[in-house]
Write a protein that holds these residues in place. Structure first.
Motif, PDB file in Angstrom:
ATOM      1  N   TYR A 249       0.826  -1.207   0.000  1.00  0.00           N
ATOM      2  CA  TYR A 249       0.000   0.000   0.000  1.00  0.00           C
ATOM      3  C   TYR A 249       0.861   1.257   0.000  1.00  0.00           C
ATOM      4  O   TYR A 249       0.527   2.267  -0.600  1.00  0.00           O
ATOM      5  N   PHE A 250       2.005   1.173   0.702  1.00  0.00           N
ATOM      6  CA  PHE A 250       2.942   2.292   0.749  1.00  0.00           C
ATOM      7  C   PHE A 250       4.185   1.989  -0.087  1.00  0.00           C
ATOM      8  O   PHE A 250       5.288   2.426   0.221  1.00  0.00           O
ATOM      9  N   GLY A 251       3.978   1.211  -1.172  1.00  0.00           N
ATOM     10  CA  GLY A 251       5.103   0.751  -1.985  1.00  0.00           C
ATOM     11  C   GLY A 251       5.859   1.854  -2.688  1.00  0.00           C
ATOM     12  O   GLY A 251       7.004   1.661  -3.103  1.00  0.00           O
ATOM     13  N   SER A 252       5.256   3.024  -2.861  1.00  0.00           N
ATOM     14  CA  SER A 252       5.938   4.108  -3.568  1.00  0.00           C
ATOM     15  C   SER A 252       6.910   4.868  -2.664  1.00  0.00           C
ATOM     16  O   SER A 252       7.662   5.720  -3.136  1.00  0.00           O
ATOM     17  N   TYR A 253       6.897   4.553  -1.360  1.00  0.00           N
ATOM     18  CA  TYR A 253       7.774   5.260  -0.430  1.00  0.00           C
ATOM     19  C   TYR A 253       9.141   4.577  -0.334  1.00  0.00           C
ATOM     20  O   TYR A 253       9.235   3.357  -0.307  1.00  0.00           O
ATOM     21  N   ARG A 254      10.190   5.376  -0.286  1.00  0.00           N
ATOM     22  CA  ARG A 254      11.540   4.883  -0.055  1.00  0.00           C
ATOM     23  C   ARG A 254      12.198   5.755   1.015  1.00  0.00           C
ATOM     24  O   ARG A 254      11.885   6.942   1.143  1.00  0.00           O
ATOM     25  N   MET A 255      13.104   5.152   1.778  1.00  0.00           N
ATOM     26  CA  MET A 255      13.868   5.907   2.766  1.00  0.00           C
ATOM     27  C   MET A 255      15.246   6.181   2.174  1.00  0.00           C
ATOM     28  O   MET A 255      16.014   5.261   1.890  1.00  0.00           O
ATOM     29  N   LEU A 256      15.533   7.464   1.962  1.00  0.00           N
ATOM     30  CA  LEU A 256      16.792   7.893   1.384  1.00  0.00           C
ATOM     31  C   LEU A 256      17.731   8.343   2.501  1.00  0.00           C
ATOM     32  O   LEU A 256      17.402   9.243   3.279  1.00  0.00           O
ATOM     33  N   ILE A 268      15.591  10.888   4.600  1.00  0.00           N
ATOM     34  CA  ILE A 268      14.425  11.571   4.027  1.00  0.00           C
ATOM     35  C   ILE A 268      13.463  10.528   3.500  1.00  0.00           C
ATOM     36  O   ILE A 268      13.871   9.615   2.753  1.00  0.00           O
ATOM     37  N   LEU A 269      12.205  10.637   3.904  1.00  0.00           N
ATOM     38  CA  LEU A 269      11.178   9.750   3.384  1.00  0.00           C
ATOM     39  C   LEU A 269      10.664  10.332   2.064  1.00  0.00           C
ATOM     40  O   LEU A 269      10.142  11.438   2.031  1.00  0.00           O
ATOM     41  N   VAL A 270      10.837   9.571   0.975  1.00  0.00           N
ATOM     42  CA  VAL A 270      10.499  10.067  -0.359  1.00  0.00           C
ATOM     43  C   VAL A 270       9.323   9.277  -0.916  1.00  0.00           C
ATOM     44  O   VAL A 270       9.352   8.043  -0.954  1.00  0.00           O
ATOM     45  N   SER A 273       5.939   8.495  -6.051  1.00  0.00           N
ATOM     46  CA  SER A 273       4.814   8.819  -6.943  1.00  0.00           C
ATOM     47  C   SER A 273       4.679  10.319  -7.131  1.00  0.00           C
ATOM     48  O   SER A 273       4.008  10.788  -8.047  1.00  0.00           O
ATOM     49  N   LYS A 274       5.329  11.098  -6.249  1.00  0.00           N
ATOM     50  CA  LYS A 274       5.236  12.563  -6.317  1.00  0.00           C
ATOM     51  C   LYS A 274       6.590  13.235  -6.535  1.00  0.00           C
ATOM     52  O   LYS A 274       6.659  14.341  -7.068  1.00  0.00           O
ATOM     53  N   THR A 275       7.664  12.566  -6.069  1.00  0.00           N
ATOM     54  CA  THR A 275       8.990  13.187  -6.098  1.00  0.00           C
ATOM     55  C   THR A 275      10.020  12.207  -6.645  1.00  0.00           C
ATOM     56  O   THR A 275      10.034  11.035  -6.245  1.00  0.00           O
ATOM     57  N   ASP A 276      10.884  12.682  -7.529  1.00  0.00           N
ATOM     58  CA  ASP A 276      11.957  11.858  -8.062  1.00  0.00           C
ATOM     59  C   ASP A 276      13.132  11.848  -7.072  1.00  0.00           C
ATOM     60  O   ASP A 276      13.574  12.912  -6.615  1.00  0.00           O
ATOM     61  N   VAL A 277      13.630  10.661  -6.745  1.00  0.00           N
ATOM     62  CA  VAL A 277      14.733  10.534  -5.785  1.00  0.00           C
ATOM     63  C   VAL A 277      15.957  11.320  -6.249  1.00  0.00           C
ATOM     64  O   VAL A 277      16.635  11.988  -5.452  1.00  0.00           O
ATOM     65  N   MET A 278      16.244  11.248  -7.542  1.00  0.00           N
ATOM     66  CA  MET A 278      17.433  11.925  -8.059  1.00  0.00           C
ATOM     67  C   MET A 278      17.341  13.439  -7.885  1.00  0.00           C
ATOM     68  O   MET A 278      18.354  14.105  -7.650  1.00  0.00           O
ATOM     69  N   SER A 279      16.133  13.983  -7.974  1.00  0.00           N
ATOM     70  CA  SER A 279      15.974  15.433  -7.781  1.00  0.00           C
ATOM     71  C   SER A 279      16.235  15.823  -6.329  1.00  0.00           C
ATOM     72  O   SER A 279      16.779  16.897  -6.054  1.00  0.00           O
ATOM     73  N   VAL A 280      15.846  14.936  -5.392  1.00  0.00           N
ATOM     74  CA  VAL A 280      16.124  15.189  -3.972  1.00  0.00           C
ATOM     75  C   VAL A 280      17.633  15.185  -3.736  1.00  0.00           C
ATOM     76  O   VAL A 280      18.183  16.062  -3.063  1.00  0.00           O
ATOM     77  N   ILE A 281      18.314  14.189  -4.321  1.00  0.00           N
ATOM     78  CA  ILE A 281      19.773  14.110  -4.172  1.00  0.00           C
ATOM     79  C   ILE A 281      20.436  15.344  -4.784  1.00  0.00           C
ATOM     80  O   ILE A 281      21.367  15.929  -4.202  1.00  0.00           O
ATOM     81  N   LYS A 291      28.218  12.944   0.213  1.00  0.00           N
ATOM     82  CA  LYS A 291      29.378  12.062   0.227  1.00  0.00           C
ATOM     83  C   LYS A 291      29.020  10.605  -0.030  1.00  0.00           C
ATOM     84  O   LYS A 291      29.815   9.842  -0.575  1.00  0.00           O
ATOM     85  N   ASP A 292      27.824  10.218   0.376  1.00  0.00           N
ATOM     86  CA  ASP A 292      27.419   8.818   0.215  1.00  0.00           C
ATOM     87  C   ASP A 292      25.899   8.748   0.185  1.00  0.00           C
ATOM     88  O   ASP A 292      25.210   9.633   0.732  1.00  0.00           O
ATOM     89  N   ILE A 293      25.378   7.685  -0.455  1.00  0.00           N
ATOM     90  CA  ILE A 293      23.933   7.533  -0.631  1.00  0.00           C
ATOM     91  C   ILE A 293      23.541   6.097  -0.299  1.00  0.00           C
ATOM     92  O   ILE A 293      24.244   5.152  -0.661  1.00  0.00           O
ATOM     93  N   ARG A 294      22.397   5.951   0.366  1.00  0.00           N
ATOM     94  CA  ARG A 294      21.819   4.622   0.582  1.00  0.00           C
ATOM     95  C   ARG A 294      20.310   4.737   0.440  1.00  0.00           C
ATOM     96  O   ARG A 294      19.687   5.607   1.053  1.00  0.00           O
TER      97      ARG A 294
END
Length: 316
Positions: A249-256, A268-270, A273-281, A291-294
């Motif tokens: 149900y919350f499959g569109s969420y990722r923890m950056l 950051i909780l992304v 469906s509304k925000t591109d992860v790469m734009s946040v980075i 310096k690092d991303i996970r």
């Protein structure tokens, strides 16, 4: 057709609470006051739980979890609605209901403090009228499942918190109840003991097909034990389904997770469906460098938190 272990239909529990006044004069006035307000602790909850299910009954503090459990165990009578546990109305048949349930509530032990554990088990055998053959079989099963020989002859007061909790859980299952209520069974325990207790609960549930109702704030307990979770907030049910459905149900969420150098790690909780992860980075890169991303799937804990937030927003 198999009978449900627990049935709740449109259950409501209300309490009358005195509107208290401040100061000494106010306290004296309260002695004779009839100025009460009605607080709804449980608001129209309906649920069916099958035999053998392990159900996580979750919610923030004050959501109504404890009130619901007290009605299921017969301690409280609902204001309206119907509760049937093992075919019995709990508050009308408290003794009969108690024979078929086990409970572990927080740090309230049902073991005798100064006696060796085996003596507490013997006393519980007499209280619950457990046949000797069944009792001996359970003790042998406990030895296999939890390696209890080192604890059976140890006074409860000499046990660690983890050992007492483990012993309390075994005591709750000793009379082979159809339902066991576990309230925060791993609170305050280290990682190793938490894992041991989770395996113990799973083993007892599998061997005895015992229905387990688990209230906890530890999402590790939920992930390890529960096939199904029920979430309530402000007395109302807001979710009832399995964990996989919840995550889907919350499959569109990722923890950056971003390492920002001297500023350390931030998360950051992304909502993809509304925000591109790469734009946040990219935004954080412009502010001072990453310096690092996970990137991780959202955890059960974060999903539950999101549901609470959505429920609060709807209430507001």
């Amino acid at each position: 057709m198999e009978q449900n272990a627990i049935v709740m239909k449109n259950v409501v529990k209300e309490f009358k609470v005195l509107n208290r006044h401040e100061g000494l004069k106010g306290s004296l006035k309260d002695l004779f006051s009839r100025d009460y307000k009605t607080v709804t602790a449980v608001d129209n909850i309906s649920i069916n739980i099958k035999p053998g299910e392990i159900v996580g009954y979750l919610g923030p503090n004050g959501a109504g979890k404890s009130t619901t459990i007290k009605m299921m165990t017969g301690v409280l009578e609902p204001t309206s609605g119907e509760i049937i546990v093992n075919g019995t109305v709990p508050y009308k048949n408290r003794t009969r209901n108690a024979e078929n349930i086990g409970v572990v509530f927080g740090q309230r032990s049902q073991l005798w403090w100064s006696l060796p554990l085996i003596e507490s088990f013997k006393l519980l055998k007499e209280i619950y009228l457990i046949p000797t053959t069944d009792y001996n079989r359970m003790i042998e099963f406990y030895r296999e499942l939890a390696d209890m020989d080192s604890l059976l002859h140890k006074p409860v007061r000499q046990m660690s918190l983890g050992q007492r909790t483990l012993s309390d859980i075994l005591a709750a299952f000793l009379h082979n109840p159809k339902i066991v209520f576990l309230d925060e069974p791993t609170i305050g325990l280290d990682v190793a003991m938490k894992a041991k207790i989770r395996e113990l609960i799973k083993g007892l549930n599998k061997e005895k097909n015992t229905t387990v109702i688990l209230t906890t704030h530890d999402m590790g307990d939920v992930d390890a034990l529960c096939q199904r979770i029920v979430i309530i907030d402000h007395g109302s049910m807001i979710y009832d389904n399995d964990i996989e459905h919840l995550k889907h149900y919350f499959g569109s969420y990722r923890m950056l997770h971003l390492n920002l150098g001297d500023a350390g790690w931030t998360q950051i909780l992304v909502d993809e469906s509304k925000t591109d992860v790469m734009s946040v980075i990219a935004d954080y890169q412009k502010k001072g460098g990453v310096k690092d991303i996970r990137l991780e799937d959202i955890s059960t804990e974060e999903v539950i938190k999101k549901i609470y937030e959505n429920a609060d927003a709807r209430s507001a």
